[in-house]
Design an enzyme around this catalytic site. Structure first.
Site, PDB file in Angstrom:
ATOM      1  N   ASP A   1       0.846  -1.204   0.000  1.00  0.00           N
ATOM      2  CA  ASP A   1       0.000   0.000   0.000  1.00  0.00           C
ATOM      3  C   ASP A   1       0.875   1.246   0.000  1.00  0.00           C
ATOM      4  O   ASP A   1       1.965   1.230   0.584  1.00  0.00           O
ATOM      5  CB  ASP A   1      -0.908  -0.008   1.248  1.00  0.00           C
ATOM      6  CG  ASP A   1      -2.193   0.761   1.034  1.00  0.00           C
ATOM      7  OD1 ASP A   1      -2.126   1.998   0.868  1.00  0.00           O
ATOM      8  OD2 ASP A   1      -3.270   0.147   1.020  1.00  0.00           O
ATOM      9  N   ASN A   2       0.393   2.335  -0.627  1.00  0.00           N
ATOM     10  CA  ASN A   2       1.135   3.601  -0.542  1.00  0.00           C
ATOM     11  C   ASN A   2       0.465   4.571   0.440  1.00  0.00           C
ATOM     12  O   ASN A   2       0.879   5.714   0.551  1.00  0.00           O
ATOM     13  CB  ASN A   2       1.256   4.255  -1.930  1.00  0.00           C
ATOM     14  CG  ASN A   2      -0.062   4.805  -2.428  1.00  0.00           C
ATOM     15  OD1 ASN A   2      -1.125   4.517  -1.864  1.00  0.00           O
ATOM     16  ND2 ASN A   2      -0.025   5.605  -3.480  1.00  0.00           N
TER      17      ASN A   2
ATOM     18  N   PHE B   1      -2.300   6.193   0.377  1.00  0.00           N
ATOM     19  CA  PHE B   1      -2.991   7.391  -0.129  1.00  0.00           C
ATOM     20  C   PHE B   1      -4.343   7.536   0.569  1.00  0.00           C
ATOM     21  O   PHE B   1      -4.661   8.590   1.126  1.00  0.00           O
ATOM     22  CB  PHE B   1      -3.148   7.316  -1.658  1.00  0.00           C
ATOM     23  CG  PHE B   1      -3.985   8.425  -2.221  1.00  0.00           C
ATOM     24  CD1 PHE B   1      -3.759   9.751  -1.851  1.00  0.00           C
ATOM     25  CD2 PHE B   1      -5.028   8.162  -3.109  1.00  0.00           C
ATOM     26  CE1 PHE B   1      -4.548  10.779  -2.351  1.00  0.00           C
ATOM     27  CE2 PHE B   1      -5.825   9.192  -3.601  1.00  0.00           C
ATOM     28  CZ  PHE B   1      -5.581  10.493  -3.226  1.00  0.00           C
TER      29      PHE B   1
ATOM     30  N   GLY C   1      -5.488   4.583   2.413  1.00  0.00           N
ATOM     31  CA  GLY C   1      -5.469   3.555   3.454  1.00  0.00           C
ATOM     32  C   GLY C   1      -4.791   4.068   4.713  1.00  0.00           C
ATOM     33  O   GLY C   1      -4.162   5.126   4.704  1.00  0.00           O
TER      34      GLY C   1
ATOM     35  N   VAL D   1       1.788   0.922  -6.599  1.00  0.00           N
ATOM     36  CA  VAL D   1       1.605  -0.086  -7.669  1.00  0.00           C
ATOM     37  C   VAL D   1       1.945   0.434  -9.060  1.00  0.00           C
ATOM     38  O   VAL D   1       2.025  -0.344 -10.001  1.00  0.00           O
ATOM     39  CB  VAL D   1       0.176  -0.674  -7.757  1.00  0.00           C
ATOM     40  CG1 VAL D   1      -0.056  -1.773  -6.769  1.00  0.00           C
ATOM     41  CG2 VAL D   1      -0.886   0.391  -7.740  1.00  0.00           C
TER      42      VAL D   1
ATOM     43  N   THR E   1      -2.750   4.619 -11.512  1.00  0.00           N
ATOM     44  CA  THR E   1      -2.869   3.525 -10.534  1.00  0.00           C
ATOM     45  C   THR E   1      -3.653   2.359 -11.137  1.00  0.00           C
ATOM     46  O   THR E   1      -3.248   1.204 -11.024  1.00  0.00           O
ATOM     47  CB  THR E   1      -3.552   4.041  -9.248  1.00  0.00           C
ATOM     48  OG1 THR E   1      -2.679   4.998  -8.650  1.00  0.00           O
ATOM     49  CG2 THR E   1      -3.822   2.925  -8.264  1.00  0.00           C
TER      50      THR E   1
ATOM     51  N   ARG F   1       4.896 -13.770 -14.666  1.00  0.00           N
ATOM     52  CA  ARG F   1       6.247 -14.270 -14.422  1.00  0.00           C
ATOM     53  C   ARG F   1       6.246 -15.412 -13.404  1.00  0.00           C
ATOM     54  O   ARG F   1       6.920 -16.415 -13.579  1.00  0.00           O
ATOM     55  CB  ARG F   1       7.147 -13.127 -13.941  1.00  0.00           C
ATOM     56  CG  ARG F   1       8.632 -13.485 -13.859  1.00  0.00           C
ATOM     57  CD  ARG F   1       9.478 -12.270 -13.532  1.00  0.00           C
ATOM     58  NE  ARG F   1       9.166 -11.693 -12.243  1.00  0.00           N
ATOM     59  CZ  ARG F   1       9.604 -12.165 -11.070  1.00  0.00           C
ATOM     60  NH1 ARG F   1      10.368 -13.229 -11.031  1.00  0.00           N
ATOM     61  NH2 ARG F   1       9.274 -11.562  -9.945  1.00  0.00           N
TER      62      ARG F   1
ATOM     63  N   TYR G   1     -11.701   7.195 -12.999  1.00  0.00           N
ATOM     64  CA  TYR G   1     -11.936   5.943 -12.263  1.00  0.00           C
ATOM     65  C   TYR G   1     -12.643   4.923 -13.164  1.00  0.00           C
ATOM     66  O   TYR G   1     -12.173   3.793 -13.313  1.00  0.00           O
ATOM     67  CB  TYR G   1     -12.780   6.260 -11.030  1.00  0.00           C
ATOM     68  CG  TYR G   1     -13.065   5.078 -10.134  1.00  0.00           C
ATOM     69  CD1 TYR G   1     -12.081   4.554  -9.296  1.00  0.00           C
ATOM     70  CD2 TYR G   1     -14.339   4.506 -10.077  1.00  0.00           C
ATOM     71  CE1 TYR G   1     -12.352   3.481  -8.448  1.00  0.00           C
ATOM     72  CE2 TYR G   1     -14.621   3.439  -9.234  1.00  0.00           C
ATOM     73  CZ  TYR G   1     -13.622   2.932  -8.417  1.00  0.00           C
ATOM     74  OH  TYR G   1     -13.894   1.865  -7.579  1.00  0.00           O
TER      75      TYR G   1
ATOM     76  N   THR H   1     -20.041  -0.889  -1.407  1.00  0.00           N
ATOM     77  CA  THR H   1     -19.782  -1.684  -0.207  1.00  0.00           C
ATOM     78  C   THR H   1     -19.490  -0.747   0.959  1.00  0.00           C
ATOM     79  O   THR H   1     -18.865   0.298   0.777  1.00  0.00           O
ATOM     80  CB  THR H   1     -18.580  -2.619  -0.458  1.00  0.00           C
ATOM     81  OG1 THR H   1     -18.874  -3.412  -1.614  1.00  0.00           O
ATOM     82  CG2 THR H   1     -18.315  -3.534   0.715  1.00  0.00           C
TER      83      THR H   1
HETATM   84  P1  NAD Z   1      -9.851   2.450  -0.115  1.00  0.00           P
HETATM   85  O1  NAD Z   1      -9.577   3.787  -0.681  1.00  0.00           O
HETATM   86  O2  NAD Z   1     -10.188   2.324   1.319  1.00  0.00           O
HETATM   87  O3  NAD Z   1      -8.636   1.455  -0.404  1.00  0.00           O
HETATM   88  C1  NAD Z   1      -7.778   1.578  -1.494  1.00  0.00           C
HETATM   89  C2  NAD Z   1      -6.368   1.286  -1.000  1.00  0.00           C
HETATM   90  O4  NAD Z   1      -5.453   1.382  -2.118  1.00  0.00           O
HETATM   91  C3  NAD Z   1      -5.883   2.302   0.035  1.00  0.00           C
HETATM   92  O5  NAD Z   1      -5.272   1.632   1.111  1.00  0.00           O
HETATM   93  C4  NAD Z   1      -4.876   3.168  -0.733  1.00  0.00           C
HETATM   94  O6  NAD Z   1      -3.908   3.744   0.085  1.00  0.00           O
HETATM   95  C5  NAD Z   1      -4.328   2.151  -1.716  1.00  0.00           C
HETATM   96  N1  NAD Z   1      -3.755   2.773  -2.906  1.00  0.00           N
HETATM   97  C6  NAD Z   1      -4.292   3.741  -3.686  1.00  0.00           C
HETATM   98  N2  NAD Z   1      -3.462   4.050  -4.704  1.00  0.00           N
HETATM   99  C7  NAD Z   1      -2.370   3.246  -4.557  1.00  0.00           C
HETATM  100  C8  NAD Z   1      -1.162   3.096  -5.292  1.00  0.00           C
HETATM  101  N3  NAD Z   1      -0.897   3.838  -6.384  1.00  0.00           N
HETATM  102  N4  NAD Z   1      -0.256   2.189  -4.859  1.00  0.00           N
HETATM  103  C9  NAD Z   1      -0.472   1.440  -3.747  1.00  0.00           C
HETATM  104  N5  NAD Z   1      -1.618   1.544  -3.015  1.00  0.00           N
HETATM  105  C10 NAD Z   1      -2.545   2.438  -3.424  1.00  0.00           C
HETATM  106  O7  NAD Z   1     -11.017   1.825  -1.024  1.00  0.00           O
HETATM  107  P2  NAD Z   1     -11.817   0.457  -0.876  1.00  0.00           P
HETATM  108  O8  NAD Z   1     -13.241   0.776  -0.742  1.00  0.00           O
HETATM  109  O9  NAD Z   1     -11.180  -0.413   0.116  1.00  0.00           O
HETATM  110  O10 NAD Z   1     -11.619  -0.160  -2.328  1.00  0.00           O
HETATM  111  C11 NAD Z   1     -10.713  -1.217  -2.586  1.00  0.00           C
HETATM  112  C12 NAD Z   1     -10.832  -1.642  -4.037  1.00  0.00           C
HETATM  113  O11 NAD Z   1     -12.149  -2.128  -4.295  1.00  0.00           O
HETATM  114  C13 NAD Z   1     -10.559  -0.532  -5.044  1.00  0.00           C
HETATM  115  O12 NAD Z   1      -9.834  -1.044  -6.134  1.00  0.00           O
HETATM  116  C14 NAD Z   1     -11.942  -0.129  -5.490  1.00  0.00           C
HETATM  117  O13 NAD Z   1     -11.940   0.394  -6.787  1.00  0.00           O
HETATM  118  C15 NAD Z   1     -12.696  -1.439  -5.402  1.00  0.00           C
HETATM  119  N6  NAD Z   1     -14.131  -1.205  -5.220  1.00  0.00           N
HETATM  120  C16 NAD Z   1     -14.610  -0.794  -4.005  1.00  0.00           C
HETATM  121  C17 NAD Z   1     -15.963  -0.526  -3.870  1.00  0.00           C
HETATM  122  C18 NAD Z   1     -16.553  -0.078  -2.561  1.00  0.00           C
HETATM  123  O14 NAD Z   1     -17.729   0.248  -2.526  1.00  0.00           O
HETATM  124  N7  NAD Z   1     -15.818  -0.060  -1.473  1.00  0.00           N
HETATM  125  C19 NAD Z   1     -16.818  -0.661  -4.970  1.00  0.00           C
HETATM  126  C20 NAD Z   1     -16.282  -1.051  -6.179  1.00  0.00           C
HETATM  127  C21 NAD Z   1     -14.938  -1.337  -6.298  1.00  0.00           C
END
Ligand code: NAD
Ligand code: UDP
Length: 313
Positions: free
Chosen positions: A32-33, A35, A37, A58, A91, A105, A144, A174
């Site tokens: 994780d970076n 951003f 989280g 990533v 991202t 790989r 997005y 969610t």
């Molecule tokens: P969130 O923002 O809480 O989590 C995303 C995480 O990715 C964070 O910890 C953030 O720091 C990390 N991150 C962002 N950019 C990054 C990068 N460049 N490199 C490394 N880490 C990076 O969001 P979430 O709700 O937990 O969503 C998780 C995944 O599920 C996402 O891919 C999102 O698109 C997908 N998703 C979530 C929902 C929802 O309702 N929660 C719905 C559809 C899809």
């Protein structure tokens, strides 16, 4: 014991996924970076010797030996993914390329956390996986939506061209514990506003709909999808078909919290989808999965979490 990489492991969904995978006896690496989280989401897992934490972005290549990869890294709240839209595209797209290259790989299975946003502002209701969607390619949400659409394209291309073992799930809205209180998404916004006695901000007239899934149901669906054989790659919808207007959600939150908050109306953000509801027939058939937690029950758990969080702050 499998070794599993979770990108976005310190996020809302990622932290629940890491916890569940560890509880099932796996070795887990969170990448994780930070951003969106927070370390707070995973600090309780740090004592587990089978849990490792890596700060990494990533968009840069990453090398490791694992059996499975869950690719979740990407901000998910409109406020956060619109903060730096170019970075959001990078991202989604470069993150997918880097993780797919890694999976190729090391011959790992890789699951993509795609989204109902690939359907855009849908003209087919409820949304089935065969629907191609209705997305504005140059709108405020496109970084997005289109990023995630290219993500799916890349997953299919790596599968067809390089035999990478892929899985694609389309996640619908969610909610649950460990959402960031300032995340900007509707469930966390309404609960925090209600608990603080502030006005509840309904955008537009509140007649737009969403279908809300509790996070535990999503994690069950993710694990079931990863466990399927190589012949089923998705995409598959993972969401709760219970559909509510945003006004109904506001009223439910007020009712459960017993808050004195008033509902106020603010302008609807551009390209805000009018309706969203998953058709989950495919998930039922292929994964024997359906959500178990009704909105009221999930809201009560989430409200209790935020109540505690606000008392501590
Ligand atoms: P969130 O923002 O809480 O989590 C995303 C995480 O990715 C964070 O910890 C953030 O720091 C990390 N991150 C962002 N950019 C990054 C990068 N460049 N490199 C490394 N880490 C990076 O969001 P979430 O709700 O937990 O969503 C998780 C995944 O599920 C996402 O891919 C999102 O698109 C997908 N998703 C979530 C929902 C929802 O309702 N929660 C719905 C559809 C899809
Ligand atoms: N919304 C709202 N008030 C808020 C936050 C969101 O009325 O304080 C609305 C938003 O306009 C959208 C719905 O709730 O119609 C869901 O928004 P969210 O950002 O949670 O997710 P998404 O739009 O990506 O489904």
């Amino acid at each position: 014991m499998k070794r599993i990489l979770v990108t976005g492991g310190a996020g809302f969904v990622g932290s629940h996924l890491c916890e569940r995978l560890l509880n099932e006896g796996n070795e887990v690496i969170s990448l994780d970076n930070y951003f969106t989280g927070q370390k707070k989401n995973i600090v309780h897992l740090m004592d587990n010797p089978y849990f490792e934490v890596v700060r990494h972005d990533v968009t840069m290549p990453f090398f490791i030996e694992v059996d499975e990869i869950y690719n979740l890294a990407c901000p998910a709240s409109p406020v956060h993914y619109q903060y730096n839209p170019i970075k959001t595209v990078k991202t989604s797209v470069m993150g997918a390329v880097n993780m797919l290259g890694l999976a190729k790989r090391i011959r790992a299975k890789i699951l993509q956390a795609s989204t109902s946003e690939v359907y855009g502002d849908p003209q087919v209701h409820p949304q089935t996986e065969s629907y191609w969607g209705h997305v504005n390619p140059i709108g405020t949400r496109s970084c997005y939506d289109e990023g995630k659409r290219v993500g799916e394209t890349l997953f299919m291309n790596y599968h067809d061209q390089n035999d990478v073992r892929i899985k694609i799930i389309r996640i619908f809205n969610t909610y649950g514990t460990r959402m960031h209180p300032a995340d900007g998404r509707v469930v966390s916004n309404f609960i925090v506003q209600a608990l603080k006695g502030e006005n509840i901000t309904v955008y537009g007239e509140g007649d737009q709909t969403r279908s809300f899934q509790y996070v535990d149901d999503l994690i069950n669906g993710m694990l079931k999808m990863m466990a399927t054989g190589d012949d089923f790659i998705g995409p598959v919808n993972i969401g709760n078909p219970g559909e509510f207007t945003i006004l109904e959600l506001a009223q439910k939150v007020i009712e459960i919290t017993g808050s004195k908050s008033k509902i106020i109306y603010e302008p609807l953000p551009s390209d805000d989808p009018m309706q969203r509801k998953p058709d989950i027939s495919l998930a039922k058939e292929k994964l024997d999965w359906e959500p178990k937690i009704p909105l009221e029950e999930g809201l009560k758990k989430t409200i209790a979490y935020f109540d505690q969080l606000l008392k501590e702050s």
